[in-house]
Design a protein around this motif. Structure first.
Motif, PDB file in Angstrom:
ATOM      1  N   ALA A 155       0.859  -1.184   0.000  1.00 52.05           N
ATOM      2  CA  ALA A 155       0.000   0.000   0.000  1.00 52.05           C
ATOM      3  C   ALA A 155       0.890   1.227   0.000  1.00 52.05           C
ATOM      4  O   ALA A 155       2.056   1.169   0.403  1.00 52.05           O
ATOM      5  CB  ALA A 155      -0.913   0.020   1.231  1.00 52.05           C
ATOM      6  N   ASN A 156       0.353   2.339  -0.477  1.00 50.40           N
ATOM      7  CA  ASN A 156       1.017   3.625  -0.275  1.00 50.40           C
ATOM      8  C   ASN A 156      -0.034   4.652   0.107  1.00 50.40           C
ATOM      9  O   ASN A 156      -1.234   4.443  -0.124  1.00 50.40           O
ATOM     10  CB  ASN A 156       1.864   4.050  -1.483  1.00 50.40           C
ATOM     11  CG  ASN A 156       1.063   4.230  -2.752  1.00 50.40           C
ATOM     12  OD1 ASN A 156      -0.141   3.996  -2.815  1.00 50.40           O
ATOM     13  ND2 ASN A 156       1.741   4.644  -3.812  1.00 50.40           N
ATOM     14  N   PHE A 157       0.405   5.771   0.701  1.00 48.07           N
ATOM     15  CA  PHE A 157      -0.565   6.653   1.358  1.00 48.07           C
ATOM     16  C   PHE A 157       0.086   7.990   1.706  1.00 48.07           C
ATOM     17  O   PHE A 157       1.314   8.120   1.762  1.00 48.07           O
ATOM     18  CB  PHE A 157      -1.086   6.003   2.651  1.00 48.07           C
ATOM     19  CG  PHE A 157      -0.028   5.288   3.437  1.00 48.07           C
ATOM     20  CD1 PHE A 157       0.802   5.973   4.320  1.00 48.07           C
ATOM     21  CD2 PHE A 157       0.178   3.921   3.278  1.00 48.07           C
ATOM     22  CE1 PHE A 157       1.789   5.318   5.031  1.00 48.07           C
ATOM     23  CE2 PHE A 157       1.177   3.245   3.983  1.00 48.07           C
ATOM     24  CZ  PHE A 157       1.985   3.952   4.863  1.00 48.07           C
ATOM     25  N   TRP A 158      -0.769   8.977   1.938  1.00 46.47           N
ATOM     26  CA  TRP A 158      -0.336  10.248   2.516  1.00 46.47           C
ATOM     27  C   TRP A 158      -0.453  10.151   4.032  1.00 46.47           C
ATOM     28  O   TRP A 158      -1.429   9.612   4.552  1.00 46.47           O
ATOM     29  CB  TRP A 158      -1.198  11.404   2.018  1.00 46.47           C
ATOM     30  CG  TRP A 158      -0.887  11.826   0.628  1.00 46.47           C
ATOM     31  CD1 TRP A 158      -1.595  11.547  -0.505  1.00 46.47           C
ATOM     32  CD2 TRP A 158       0.226  12.618   0.205  1.00 46.47           C
ATOM     33  NE1 TRP A 158      -0.996  12.104  -1.600  1.00 46.47           N
ATOM     34  CE2 TRP A 158       0.128  12.777  -1.192  1.00 46.47           C
ATOM     35  CE3 TRP A 158       1.300  13.205   0.874  1.00 46.47           C
ATOM     36  CZ2 TRP A 158       1.065  13.496  -1.928  1.00 46.47           C
ATOM     37  CZ3 TRP A 158       2.237  13.930   0.148  1.00 46.47           C
ATOM     38  CH2 TRP A 158       2.115  14.072  -1.238  1.00 46.47           C
ATOM     39  N   ALA A 159       0.538  10.660   4.740  1.00 47.27           N
ATOM     40  CA  ALA A 159       0.520  10.697   6.197  1.00 47.27           C
ATOM     41  C   ALA A 159       0.542  12.147   6.663  1.00 47.27           C
ATOM     42  O   ALA A 159       1.212  12.996   6.073  1.00 47.27           O
ATOM     43  CB  ALA A 159       1.719   9.943   6.770  1.00 47.27           C
ATOM     44  N   PHE A 160      -0.222  12.435   7.723  1.00 49.08           N
ATOM     45  CA  PHE A 160      -0.207  13.771   8.319  1.00 49.08           C
ATOM     46  C   PHE A 160      -0.551  13.653   9.796  1.00 49.08           C
ATOM     47  O   PHE A 160      -1.089  12.635  10.255  1.00 49.08           O
ATOM     48  CB  PHE A 160      -1.181  14.710   7.603  1.00 49.08           C
ATOM     49  CG  PHE A 160      -2.633  14.301   7.679  1.00 49.08           C
ATOM     50  CD1 PHE A 160      -3.458  14.749   8.706  1.00 49.08           C
ATOM     51  CD2 PHE A 160      -3.186  13.459   6.713  1.00 49.08           C
ATOM     52  CE1 PHE A 160      -4.787  14.362   8.773  1.00 49.08           C
ATOM     53  CE2 PHE A 160      -4.519  13.070   6.771  1.00 49.08           C
ATOM     54  CZ  PHE A 160      -5.328  13.525   7.804  1.00 49.08           C
ATOM     55  N   ARG A 161      -0.228  14.676  10.540  1.00 46.63           N
ATOM     56  CA  ARG A 161      -0.530  14.726  11.967  1.00 46.63           C
ATOM     57  C   ARG A 161      -1.698  15.675  12.228  1.00 46.63           C
ATOM     58  O   ARG A 161      -1.843  16.693  11.553  1.00 46.63           O
ATOM     59  CB  ARG A 161       0.694  15.194  12.768  1.00 46.63           C
ATOM     60  CG  ARG A 161       1.840  14.183  12.806  1.00 46.63           C
ATOM     61  CD  ARG A 161       2.978  14.715  13.660  1.00 46.63           C
ATOM     62  NE  ARG A 161       4.099  13.796  13.739  1.00 46.63           N
ATOM     63  CZ  ARG A 161       4.251  12.871  14.679  1.00 46.63           C
ATOM     64  NH1 ARG A 161       3.321  12.736  15.626  1.00 46.63           N
ATOM     65  NH2 ARG A 161       5.317  12.081  14.693  1.00 46.63           N
ATOM     66  N   ARG A 162      -2.498  15.310  13.233  1.00 47.27           N
ATOM     67  CA  ARG A 162      -3.600  16.174  13.651  1.00 47.27           C
ATOM     68  C   ARG A 162      -3.935  15.834  15.103  1.00 47.27           C
ATOM     69  O   ARG A 162      -4.144  14.662  15.434  1.00 47.27           O
ATOM     70  CB  ARG A 162      -4.822  15.960  12.747  1.00 47.27           C
ATOM     71  CG  ARG A 162      -6.075  16.723  13.195  1.00 47.27           C
ATOM     72  CD  ARG A 162      -7.257  16.396  12.289  1.00 47.27           C
ATOM     73  NE  ARG A 162      -8.515  16.771  12.915  1.00 47.27           N
ATOM     74  CZ  ARG A 162      -9.116  17.944  12.784  1.00 47.27           C
ATOM     75  NH1 ARG A 162      -8.569  18.866  12.011  1.00 47.27           N
ATOM     76  NH2 ARG A 162     -10.252  18.190  13.399  1.00 47.27           N
ATOM     77  N   GLY A 185     -10.254  24.381  13.896  1.00 50.11           N
ATOM     78  CA  GLY A 185     -10.686  22.993  13.882  1.00 50.11           C
ATOM     79  C   GLY A 185     -10.450  22.276  12.570  1.00 50.11           C
ATOM     80  O   GLY A 185     -10.839  21.119  12.414  1.00 50.11           O
ATOM     81  N   LEU A 186      -9.772  22.922  11.637  1.00 50.84           N
ATOM     82  CA  LEU A 186      -9.513  22.347  10.319  1.00 50.84           C
ATOM     83  C   LEU A 186      -8.018  22.106  10.133  1.00 50.84           C
ATOM     84  O   LEU A 186      -7.184  22.870  10.614  1.00 50.84           O
ATOM     85  CB  LEU A 186     -10.011  23.285   9.218  1.00 50.84           C
ATOM     86  CG  LEU A 186     -11.507  23.584   9.199  1.00 50.84           C
ATOM     87  CD1 LEU A 186     -11.799  24.705   8.209  1.00 50.84           C
ATOM     88  CD2 LEU A 186     -12.315  22.342   8.845  1.00 50.84           C
ATOM     89  N   THR A 187      -7.686  21.052   9.417  1.00 53.52           N
ATOM     90  CA  THR A 187      -6.323  20.786   8.983  1.00 53.52           C
ATOM     91  C   THR A 187      -6.266  20.965   7.480  1.00 53.52           C
ATOM     92  O   THR A 187      -7.051  20.350   6.753  1.00 53.52           O
ATOM     93  CB  THR A 187      -5.893  19.359   9.367  1.00 53.52           C
ATOM     94  OG1 THR A 187      -5.916  19.225  10.791  1.00 53.52           O
ATOM     95  CG2 THR A 187      -4.495  19.054   8.855  1.00 53.52           C
ATOM     96  N   LEU A 188      -5.362  21.820   7.005  1.00 50.60           N
ATOM     97  CA  LEU A 188      -5.214  22.086   5.579  1.00 50.60           C
ATOM     98  C   LEU A 188      -3.898  21.502   5.097  1.00 50.60           C
ATOM     99  O   LEU A 188      -2.843  21.764   5.687  1.00 50.60           O
ATOM    100  CB  LEU A 188      -5.243  23.588   5.290  1.00 50.60           C
ATOM    101  CG  LEU A 188      -6.600  24.293   5.311  1.00 50.60           C
ATOM    102  CD1 LEU A 188      -7.125  24.430   6.727  1.00 50.60           C
ATOM    103  CD2 LEU A 188      -6.513  25.665   4.657  1.00 50.60           C
TER     104      LEU A 188
END
Length: 343
Positions: free
Chosen positions: A85-92, A163-166
């Motif tokens: 699998a491949n994917f985008w990773a981000f923190r929140r 409250g949003l992650t961009l």
């Protein structure tokens, strides 16, 4: 899909298919300023004090470089170095999120959960917890900036506000993803849709294709090592981090320069886009082998389809690759990727 968000979309005349893709009767084409629902993408949450250390031993990229203000392209390999699998990773909010096609989520979720053991980390499906939308096109940055303070300035950037992650993603036009709870995203959608045309969710994948960003689907899981689909060229592989499953094969391929296949961008004159994993033909291919396979393909607004294809390098150089199993299939017209290929 988040139930509150689904009700909101349906009140705006959205048509939600069984595949989770959202369609609009008067959909935009994606050629101008466009607004997308991204609920068809799956979302895995990793929470707990050991989340980063646990993930560091499972993926191709260096999780130490995944910060609240930077996202990261990443992958998960089998012991032979082939991408599962491949994917985008981000923190929140202190957690790590992995975003990938919805039909790829169950297998990755199961695999990661197998290796948790005594680590203080919870791996859960968060697809319905947070709403995700996208906006792309000329004017996207100015439009977001008029509504939200300081949207990310460059690709890979992440900001958090109200409250949003961009997240700003790479592409041939300004492109942003916005993640948040349903009420906050509903308000933003209303504001954005006054200037950006609601557009079918399926069109989002075309932006990935034109950006040269590969996606692993069930039909191609285990078919590619990362370098075959250019992941090392788009920041998806670290060669300085410690061990992970398949790391030895990935590193050996890089340092020995033994790559025989790689990914290219092509246009195909067909009204029926091929599926991921469909084979390609070339008279220059090694005897008895397909010239390559389709990584992803989507209809192009100007006709035909655009595709990412993984092919034998000599076949690309001979420029004689066709869709299907013979020269009777449409010939691929290769186009420049938005990043340089290694020599």
């Amino acid at each position: 899909m988040n139930a509150q968000w689904q009700a909101f979309l349906e009140s705006r005349s959205a048509i939600i298919g069984e595949d989770g893709l959202v369609r609009f009767e008067n959909s935009g084409t994606g050629q101008t300023l466009a607004l997308y629902d991204l609920s068809h993408l799956g979302l895995i949450r990793l929470s707990g004090e050991d989340a980063a250390d646990f993930l560091q031993g499972q993926v191709t990229n260096d999780i130490r470089e995944l910060t609240p203000d930077r996202c990261q392209f990443n992958g998960c390999c089998d012991p032979k170095g082939h991408l599962l699998a491949n994917f985008w990773a981000f923190r929140r909010d202190g957690d790590i999120f992995l975003q990938l096609p919805g039909n790829m989520l169950p297998s990755l979720l199961k695999r990661l959960s197998m290796f948790v053991l005594r680590a203080k980390v919870a791996v859960t499906d968060a697809s319905d917890d947070l709403v995700r939308i996208g906006v792309a096109g000329e004017g996207a940055e100015a439009l977001l900036g008029s509504l939200i303070p300081e949207p990310p300035a460059g690709p890979g950037g992440v900001t958090h506000t109200r409250g949003l992650t961009l997240v700003r993603l790479p592409g041939d036009r300004p492109r942003f993803e916005i993640i948040g709870e349903a009420p906050a995203v509903e308000k933003l959608w209303e504001q954005l849709s006054s200037r950006a045309a609601p557009t079918d969710s399926a069109c989002w994948a075309l932006l990935d294709i034109r950006a040269g960003i590969p996606t692993v689907y069930p039909a191609t899981a285990g078919a590619f090592i990362p370098q075959m689909i250019n992941m090392q060229l788009i920041g998806g592989v670290s060669f300085q981090k410690g061990c992970y499953c398949g790391q030895e094969i990935v590193a050996r391929t890089q340092h020995r320069g033994t790559l025989k296949r790689r990914m290219y961008l092509a246009h195909i004159a067909t009204d029926r886009p091929p599926a991921a994993g469909d084979e390609l033909f070339s008279p220059s291919a090694e005897h008895g082998k397909a010239a390559g396979v389709v990584v992803d393909a989507r209809p192009a607004p100007e006709g035909g389809c655009d595709a990412l294809v993984m092919v034998q390098i000599p076949c690309f150089e001979a420029d004689d690759i066709h869709l299907g199993d013979s020269e009777a299939g449409p010939k691929l017209e290769f186009r420049d990727l938005p990043y340089a290929l290694e020599g």
